[in-house]
Scaffold this motif. Structure first.
Motif, PDB file in Angstrom:
ATOM      1  N   MET A   1      25.724   4.575 -18.094  1.00  0.00           N
ATOM      2  CA  MET A   1      25.418   4.024 -16.779  1.00  0.00           C
ATOM      3  C   MET A   1      25.428   2.495 -16.781  1.00  0.00           C
ATOM      4  O   MET A   1      25.922   1.876 -15.835  1.00  0.00           O
ATOM      5  CB  MET A   1      24.076   4.558 -16.280  1.00  0.00           C
ATOM      6  N   THR A   2      24.902   1.876 -17.840  1.00  0.00           N
ATOM      7  CA  THR A   2      24.881   0.408 -17.868  1.00  0.00           C
ATOM      8  C   THR A   2      26.273  -0.180 -18.051  1.00  0.00           C
ATOM      9  O   THR A   2      26.552  -1.277 -17.562  1.00  0.00           O
ATOM     10  CB  THR A   2      23.935  -0.114 -18.964  1.00  0.00           C
ATOM     11  N   LEU A   3      27.157   0.523 -18.739  1.00  0.00           N
ATOM     12  CA  LEU A   3      28.535   0.056 -18.864  1.00  0.00           C
ATOM     13  C   LEU A   3      29.258   0.068 -17.516  1.00  0.00           C
ATOM     14  O   LEU A   3      30.248  -0.645 -17.325  1.00  0.00           O
ATOM     15  CB  LEU A   3      29.307   0.914 -19.869  1.00  0.00           C
ATOM     16  N   TYR A   4      28.766   0.865 -16.598  1.00  0.00           N
ATOM     17  CA  TYR A   4      29.343   0.909 -15.252  1.00  0.00           C
ATOM     18  C   TYR A   4      28.410   0.254 -14.230  1.00  0.00           C
ATOM     19  O   TYR A   4      28.277   0.703 -13.102  1.00  0.00           O
ATOM     20  CB  TYR A   4      29.677   2.352 -14.864  1.00  0.00           C
ATOM     21  N   ASN A   5      27.757  -0.812 -14.700  1.00  0.00           N
ATOM     22  CA  ASN A   5      27.062  -1.743 -13.816  1.00  0.00           C
ATOM     23  C   ASN A   5      25.811  -1.178 -13.149  1.00  0.00           C
ATOM     24  O   ASN A   5      25.352  -1.711 -12.140  1.00  0.00           O
ATOM     25  CB  ASN A   5      28.024  -2.255 -12.724  1.00  0.00           C
ATOM     26  N   ARG A   6      25.249  -0.115 -13.688  1.00  0.00           N
ATOM     27  CA  ARG A   6      24.000   0.391 -13.133  1.00  0.00           C
ATOM     28  C   ARG A   6      22.816  -0.283 -13.831  1.00  0.00           C
ATOM     29  O   ARG A   6      22.866  -0.518 -15.044  1.00  0.00           O
ATOM     30  CB  ARG A   6      23.910   1.908 -13.302  1.00  0.00           C
ATOM     31  N   PRO A   7      21.756  -0.591 -13.108  1.00  0.00           N
ATOM     32  CA  PRO A   7      20.583  -1.242 -13.717  1.00  0.00           C
ATOM     33  C   PRO A   7      19.960  -0.367 -14.805  1.00  0.00           C
ATOM     34  O   PRO A   7      19.947   0.862 -14.690  1.00  0.00           O
ATOM     35  CB  PRO A   7      19.622  -1.414 -12.530  1.00  0.00           C
ATOM     36  N   ILE A   8      19.436  -1.005 -15.850  1.00  0.00           N
ATOM     37  CA  ILE A   8      18.863  -0.266 -16.970  1.00  0.00           C
ATOM     38  C   ILE A   8      17.684   0.591 -16.524  1.00  0.00           C
ATOM     39  O   ILE A   8      17.489   1.708 -17.012  1.00  0.00           O
ATOM     40  CB  ILE A   8      18.446  -1.227 -18.110  1.00  0.00           C
ATOM     41  N   HIS A   9      16.895   0.119 -15.562  1.00  0.00           N
ATOM     42  CA  HIS A   9      15.756   0.910 -15.102  1.00  0.00           C
ATOM     43  C   HIS A   9      16.225   2.192 -14.395  1.00  0.00           C
ATOM     44  O   HIS A   9      15.632   3.251 -14.550  1.00  0.00           O
ATOM     45  CB  HIS A   9      14.872   0.081 -14.166  1.00  0.00           C
ATOM     46  N   GLU A  10      17.305   2.084 -13.627  1.00  0.00           N
ATOM     47  CA  GLU A  10      17.867   3.271 -12.972  1.00  0.00           C
ATOM     48  C   GLU A  10      18.451   4.232 -14.003  1.00  0.00           C
ATOM     49  O   GLU A  10      18.309   5.454 -13.892  1.00  0.00           O
ATOM     50  CB  GLU A  10      18.952   2.865 -11.976  1.00  0.00           C
ATOM     51  N   ALA A  11      19.102   3.670 -15.028  1.00  0.00           N
ATOM     52  CA  ALA A  11      19.676   4.509 -16.082  1.00  0.00           C
ATOM     53  C   ALA A  11      18.588   5.274 -16.817  1.00  0.00           C
ATOM     54  O   ALA A  11      18.723   6.477 -17.095  1.00  0.00           O
ATOM     55  CB  ALA A  11      20.474   3.648 -17.054  1.00  0.00           C
ATOM     56  N   ILE A  12      17.502   4.591 -17.145  1.00  0.00           N
ATOM     57  CA  ILE A  12      16.395   5.228 -17.858  1.00  0.00           C
ATOM     58  C   ILE A  12      15.781   6.336 -17.013  1.00  0.00           C
ATOM     59  O   ILE A  12      15.508   7.437 -17.505  1.00  0.00           O
ATOM     60  CB  ILE A  12      15.341   4.185 -18.252  1.00  0.00           C
ATOM     61  N   ALA A  13      15.555   6.052 -15.730  1.00  0.00           N
ATOM     62  CA  ALA A  13      14.966   7.058 -14.848  1.00  0.00           C
ATOM     63  C   ALA A  13      15.873   8.281 -14.731  1.00  0.00           C
ATOM     64  O   ALA A  13      15.411   9.429 -14.788  1.00  0.00           O
ATOM     65  CB  ALA A  13      14.712   6.451 -13.469  1.00  0.00           C
ATOM     66  N   THR A  14      17.176   8.064 -14.590  1.00  0.00           N
ATOM     67  CA  THR A  14      18.125   9.171 -14.470  1.00  0.00           C
ATOM     68  C   THR A  14      18.227   9.951 -15.772  1.00  0.00           C
ATOM     69  O   THR A  14      18.407  11.174 -15.771  1.00  0.00           O
ATOM     70  CB  THR A  14      19.509   8.632 -14.060  1.00  0.00           C
ATOM     71  N   SER A  15      18.079   9.261 -16.898  1.00  0.00           N
ATOM     72  CA  SER A  15      18.148   9.923 -18.194  1.00  0.00           C
ATOM     73  C   SER A  15      17.058  10.978 -18.370  1.00  0.00           C
ATOM     74  O   SER A  15      17.244  11.960 -19.088  1.00  0.00           O
ATOM     75  CB  SER A  15      18.052   8.892 -19.321  1.00  0.00           C
ATOM     76  N   SER A  16      15.921  10.769 -17.727  1.00  0.00           N
ATOM     77  CA  SER A  16      14.875  11.773 -17.828  1.00  0.00           C
ATOM     78  C   SER A  16      15.334  13.093 -17.208  1.00  0.00           C
ATOM     79  O   SER A  16      15.014  14.173 -17.703  1.00  0.00           O
ATOM     80  CB  SER A  16      13.591  11.276 -17.156  1.00  0.00           C
ATOM     81  N   GLY A  17      16.120  13.010 -16.123  1.00  0.00           N
ATOM     82  CA  GLY A  17      16.689  14.216 -15.532  1.00  0.00           C
ATOM     83  C   GLY A  17      17.773  14.823 -16.396  1.00  0.00           C
ATOM     84  O   GLY A  17      17.908  16.056 -16.481  1.00  0.00           O
ATOM     85  N   VAL A  18      18.550  13.969 -17.062  1.00  0.00           N
ATOM     86  CA  VAL A  18      19.557  14.463 -18.010  1.00  0.00           C
ATOM     87  C   VAL A  18      18.879  15.273 -19.115  1.00  0.00           C
ATOM     88  O   VAL A  18      19.383  16.312 -19.553  1.00  0.00           O
ATOM     89  CB  VAL A  18      20.355  13.284 -18.602  1.00  0.00           C
ATOM     90  N   GLY A  19      17.712  14.808 -19.555  1.00  0.00           N
ATOM     91  CA  GLY A  19      16.963  15.517 -20.590  1.00  0.00           C
ATOM     92  C   GLY A  19      16.598  16.926 -20.176  1.00  0.00           C
ATOM     93  O   GLY A  19      16.630  17.855 -20.993  1.00  0.00           O
ATOM     94  N   VAL A  20      16.266  17.105 -18.913  1.00  0.00           N
ATOM     95  CA  VAL A  20      15.954  18.448 -18.413  1.00  0.00           C
ATOM     96  C   VAL A  20      17.191  19.334 -18.498  1.00  0.00           C
ATOM     97  O   VAL A  20      17.123  20.489 -18.935  1.00  0.00           O
ATOM     98  CB  VAL A  20      15.430  18.373 -16.961  1.00  0.00           C
ATOM     99  N   LEU A  21      18.342  18.801 -18.079  1.00  0.00           N
ATOM    100  CA  LEU A  21      19.584  19.591 -18.073  1.00  0.00           C
ATOM    101  C   LEU A  21      20.050  19.943 -19.484  1.00  0.00           C
ATOM    102  O   LEU A  21      20.723  20.960 -19.682  1.00  0.00           O
ATOM    103  CB  LEU A  21      20.687  18.814 -17.348  1.00  0.00           C
ATOM    104  N   ILE A  22      19.712  19.117 -20.469  1.00  0.00           N
ATOM    105  CA  ILE A  22      20.111  19.383 -21.854  1.00  0.00           C
ATOM    106  C   ILE A  22      19.146  20.331 -22.546  1.00  0.00           C
ATOM    107  O   ILE A  22      19.549  21.283 -23.220  1.00  0.00           O
ATOM    108  CB  ILE A  22      20.195  18.069 -22.653  1.00  0.00           C
ATOM    109  N   SER A  23      17.868  20.091 -22.379  1.00  0.00           N
ATOM    110  CA  SER A  23      16.875  20.767 -23.219  1.00  0.00           C
ATOM    111  C   SER A  23      16.690  22.242 -22.901  1.00  0.00           C
ATOM    112  O   SER A  23      16.473  23.053 -23.814  1.00  0.00           O
ATOM    113  CB  SER A  23      15.524  20.045 -23.123  1.00  0.00           C
ATOM    114  N   ILE A  24      16.767  22.627 -21.649  1.00  0.00           N
ATOM    115  CA  ILE A  24      16.508  24.039 -21.309  1.00  0.00           C
ATOM    116  C   ILE A  24      17.578  24.963 -21.893  1.00  0.00           C
ATOM    117  O   ILE A  24      17.254  25.902 -22.624  1.00  0.00           O
ATOM    118  CB  ILE A  24      16.343  24.217 -19.791  1.00  0.00           C
ATOM    119  N   PRO A  25      18.876  24.725 -21.621  1.00  0.00           N
ATOM    120  CA  PRO A  25      19.877  25.580 -22.279  1.00  0.00           C
ATOM    121  C   PRO A  25      19.903  25.376 -23.787  1.00  0.00           C
ATOM    122  O   PRO A  25      20.173  26.316 -24.546  1.00  0.00           O
ATOM    123  CB  PRO A  25      21.201  25.160 -21.638  1.00  0.00           C
TER     124      PRO A  25
END
Length: 273
Positions: A174-198
């Motif tokens: 996300m940061t390589l595509y100009n997204r703020p680091i705080h937004e990337a971190i917040a979105t990553s928490s949702g990515v963790g949900v999508l990875i961890s359950i399956p």
């Protein structure tokens, strides 16, 4: 079986790891697996777990713990309104697919291979975060599908093999595509949900019937470690979220990079030291 005093020390070490992983879940948008995997690897070794399954057990157990810590961290970030929900909707199939593929791969690769994968990805991401410059951009916004969708699959695969919640890779993307680091971190928490359950169910399947696993393990998930760490991680996750929103971009990037270098060096030492 080790003496009771040693088991108590291991339990305290795991509880301490739970504190750190919970803070990291909120601070960096990761599920805490980046510290739990090396801690588990060390503790399971001291308990005499077979080297052939020790790394697999570490990754699988970490993945199980990421489920509640990621959900907790995601809800906290979501309430602050900084999660990119459109990106998460785009990845709702891609990332779980990658996580499932990771468990299939893990069922057939060696412990040494898993450790090398963990170390190499961690080192690459760390160097990028530490030496990051504002000019290091691949674009002004995230690419369109199918590129972004395929990136989701790759994040799912690599994070699943590392036993982490995806923040390590999604923050970079996300940061390589100009997204703020705080937004990337917040979105990553949702990515963790999508990875961890399956990933949780995948590692249970991958380790089913494996010899050399410690008591109270289902496949490559040890429930003793899960029960010790989850309550502590959930309790301290809000602290990490508050720290993340109090720090500036450069502090977050440098701190994240230094942390990942230390973890990478630990695993490289276990392979070649």
């Amino acid at each position: 079986m080790p003496p009771l005093s040693e088991l108590m020390m291991f339990a305290l070490a795991l509880a301490a790891a739970g504190v750190v992983s919970g803070v990291l879940a909120g601070l960096f948008g990761v599920g805490g697996g980046a510290i739990l995997v090396p801690v588990f690897f060390q503790v399971f070794g001291l308990l005499g777990v077979d080297d052939a399954v020790r790394m697999h057990l570490s990754v699988g157990t970490s993945t199980a713990i990421i489920v509640p810590t990621s959900v907790r961290s995601f809800l906290l970030h979501y309430r602050r309104g900084v999660v990119d929900t459109a990106l998460l909707r785009n990845w709702i199939l891609a990332i779980p697919l990658g996580a499932i593929l990771a468990t299939v791969i893990a069922a057939y690769v060696s412990s040494e291979t898993l450790r090398l994968i963990f170390a190499m990805i961690a080192l690459a991401v760390a160097l990028r975060m530490i030496f990051n410059r504002a000019t290091w951009r691949l674009g002004r916004d995230l690419p369109k599908n199918p590129i972004t969708w395929l990136v989701g699959v790759v994040i799912g695969v690599l994070s699943g093999l590392m036993g982490v919640g995806g923040g390590v890779l999604n923050n970079t993307f996300m940061t390589l595509y100009n997204r703020p680091i705080h937004e990337a971190i917040a979105t990553s928490s949702g990515v963790g949900v999508l990875i961890s359950i399956p990933g949780l169910f995948g590692y249970i399947w991958a380790g089913s019937g494996e010899p050399g696993l410690p008591p109270l393990s289902t496949g490559f998930v040890n429930w003793i470690a899960v029960a010790l760490i989850i309550p502590v991680s959930l309790l301290v996750a809000p602290l990490g979220v508050r720290l993340a929103h109090a720090m500036d971009r450069r502090q977050l990037e440098a701190g994240f990079g230094i942390f990942m270098i230390l973890i990478a060096l630990r695993f490289l030492y276990s392979l070649y030291g």
